[in-house]
Design a protein around this motif. Structure first.
Motif, PDB file in Angstrom:
ATOM      1  N   LEU A   1       0.819  -1.212   0.000  1.00 51.81           N
ATOM      2  CA  LEU A   1       0.000   0.000   0.000  1.00 51.81           C
ATOM      3  C   LEU A   1       0.854   1.264   0.000  1.00 51.81           C
ATOM      4  CD1 LEU A   1      -2.729  -1.071   2.600  1.00 51.81           C
ATOM      5  CD2 LEU A   1      -2.847  -1.177   0.101  1.00 51.81           C
ATOM      6  N   VAL A   2       2.031   1.182   0.576  1.00 50.16           N
ATOM      7  CA  VAL A   2       2.904   2.351   0.608  1.00 50.16           C
ATOM      8  C   VAL A   2       3.327   2.741  -0.800  1.00 50.16           C
ATOM      9  CG1 VAL A   2       5.109   3.247   1.454  1.00 50.16           C
ATOM     10  CG2 VAL A   2       3.706   1.798   2.930  1.00 50.16           C
ATOM     11  N   ILE A   3       3.585   1.735  -1.650  1.00 50.88           N
ATOM     12  CA  ILE A   3       4.092   2.019  -2.994  1.00 50.88           C
ATOM     13  C   ILE A   3       2.951   2.257  -3.973  1.00 50.88           C
ATOM     14  CG2 ILE A   3       5.499   1.125  -4.888  1.00 50.88           C
ATOM     15  CD1 ILE A   3       7.050  -0.503  -2.843  1.00 50.88           C
ATOM     16  N   ASP A   4       2.072   1.253  -4.141  1.00 56.57           N
ATOM     17  CA  ASP A   4       0.996   1.394  -5.129  1.00 56.57           C
ATOM     18  C   ASP A   4      -0.057   2.409  -4.690  1.00 56.57           C
ATOM     19  OD1 ASP A   4       2.241  -0.416  -6.716  1.00 56.57           O
ATOM     20  OD2 ASP A   4       0.981  -2.125  -6.176  1.00 56.57           O
ATOM     21  N   GLY A   5      -0.316   2.507  -3.390  1.00 60.01           N
ATOM     22  CA  GLY A   5      -1.249   3.528  -2.910  1.00 60.01           C
ATOM     23  C   GLY A   5      -0.726   4.931  -3.169  1.00 60.01           C
ATOM     24  N   PHE A   6       0.588   5.110  -3.049  1.00 52.82           N
ATOM     25  CA  PHE A   6       1.163   6.418  -3.330  1.00 52.82           C
ATOM     26  C   PHE A   6       1.038   6.768  -4.809  1.00 52.82           C
ATOM     27  CE2 PHE A   6       4.415   9.566  -3.993  1.00 52.82           C
ATOM     28  CZ  PHE A   6       4.350  10.340  -2.846  1.00 52.82           C
ATOM     29  N   ILE A   7       1.107   5.759  -5.677  1.00 54.77           N
ATOM     30  CA  ILE A   7       0.939   6.018  -7.114  1.00 54.77           C
ATOM     31  C   ILE A   7      -0.467   6.557  -7.392  1.00 54.77           C
ATOM     32  CG2 ILE A   7       0.847   4.946  -9.386  1.00 54.77           C
ATOM     33  CD1 ILE A   7       2.980   2.992  -8.437  1.00 54.77           C
ATOM     34  N   ALA A   8      -1.490   5.904  -6.834  1.00 56.91           N
ATOM     35  CA  ALA A   8      -2.871   6.342  -7.066  1.00 56.91           C
ATOM     36  C   ALA A   8      -3.100   7.748  -6.529  1.00 56.91           C
ATOM     37  CB  ALA A   8      -3.839   5.350  -6.415  1.00 56.91           C
ATOM     38  N   ILE A   9      -2.624   8.023  -5.322  1.00 58.42           N
ATOM     39  CA  ILE A   9      -2.807   9.357  -4.741  1.00 58.42           C
ATOM     40  C   ILE A   9      -2.024  10.398  -5.529  1.00 58.42           C
ATOM     41  CG2 ILE A   9      -2.394  10.755  -2.684  1.00 58.42           C
ATOM     42  CD1 ILE A   9      -2.880   8.243  -1.015  1.00 58.42           C
ATOM     43  N   GLY A  10      -0.835  10.039  -5.998  1.00 56.66           N
ATOM     44  CA  GLY A  10      -0.032  10.985  -6.758  1.00 56.66           C
ATOM     45  C   GLY A  10      -0.678  11.371  -8.082  1.00 56.66           C
TER      46      GLY A  10
END
Length: 281
Positions: A57-66
């Motif tokens: 979630l730290v990596i892929d979640g940051f992509i979505a939020i970015g």
């Protein structure tokens, strides 16, 4: 007045809902595939227990939020957008690298009995999942923005048209317009006539407000002096005694006078004038 129902926005383009569902499904599948690979990488880097489920979630979640932040900051200064692009790019590259590393290491450790792919192909195919996740989020947000913008624009236009129509329909309350202009002269002719004497009296009543009194205490005069000064005042309309003219003459002589004494002096002067006119007749 046209109703707002006749100017409402048309229905969204047919199939938009299905496209959104398809994009959401692709994004969910890409997230699941990338999530599985990143969780195994979390175990490989010795992250303990349940925390391995939070690592993807730290990596892929940051992509979505970015990606969402990039759309919100599309009008921001270039430096701010460049910073967000750098963060999104770094998170995407990290996810692609982790997925590729996971696939390559498994490809090297697995004993192949069927189709065997080289490490480069395996790494390239494993990068599809994080790229699909980022692309699906971006497409969904773009479609959502373009689907709502025309509707908001048409609602604003309908509101402006409604306000303009209301302004034309309502007449000002100061002076109503006659329904039949040809009836206006008749109303003017039937209006009650006003005599010149009444008009002069009304004008004197309107002009009864005393002028601004000069600062400082002024000496008062006797009633005879006030009447004598009033005789020098110019007459008002129709030769009548003007209360305002009498007051102006008295104050010009430097005397102060109250309202009651001024009224009494005006009555005396008017009585003298009426008596003189009666004798002349």
């Amino acid at each position: 007045m046209p109703s707002l129902s006749s100017t409402t926005a048309p229905a969204p383009t047919s199939g938009t809902g299905a496209i959104r569902v398809g994009i959401a499904l692709l994004g969910a599948i890409g997230f699941a595939l990338s999530y599985d690979a990143l969780r195994q990488m979390a175990v490989a880097i010795h992250i303990r227990g349940l925390l391995t489920y939070a690592f993807p979630l730290v990596i892929d979640g940051f992509i979505a939020i970015g990606v969402r932040a990039l759309l919100l900051l599309r009008t921001a200064p270039s430096r701010s957008r460049l910073y967000v692009w750098a963060l999104v790019g770094l998170a995407t590259a990290t996810s692609i690298w982790a997925n590729a590393m996971h696939a390559i290491r498994l490809n090297q450790q697995t004993r192949h009995t069927g189709l065997h792919l080289d490490d480069l192909t395996v790494g390239a195919l494993s990068a599809i999942a994080p790229l699909a996740l980022a692309g699906a989020v971006h497409l969904y947000l773009v479609i959502q923005r373009h689907a709502t913008s025309p509707r908001h624009h048409q609602e604003d236009s309908a509101t402006h048209r409604h306000i303009d129509t209301s302004r034309h329909d309502h007449q000002p309350t100061g002076r109503p317009h006659p329904t039949h202009p040809e009836d206006e002269p008749e109303r003017l002719e039937t209006a009650p006539a006003t005599s010149a004497t009444d008009m002069a009296a009304d004008a004197d009543d309107v002009a009864e407000e005393p002028p601004a009194k000069p600062k400082g205490r002024q000496p008062s005069a006797t009633m005879d002096e006030l009447v004598g000064i009033g005789r020098t005042a110019p007459p008002g309309r129709d030769g009548r005694i003007s209360r305002r003219a009498v007051e102006t003459a008295i104050r010009a002589k430097g005397y102060s006078v109250g309202r009651a004494r001024l009224d009494e002096a005006t009555r005396i002067l008017q009585a003298e004038l009426d008596e003189a006119r009666a004798k002349a007749d």
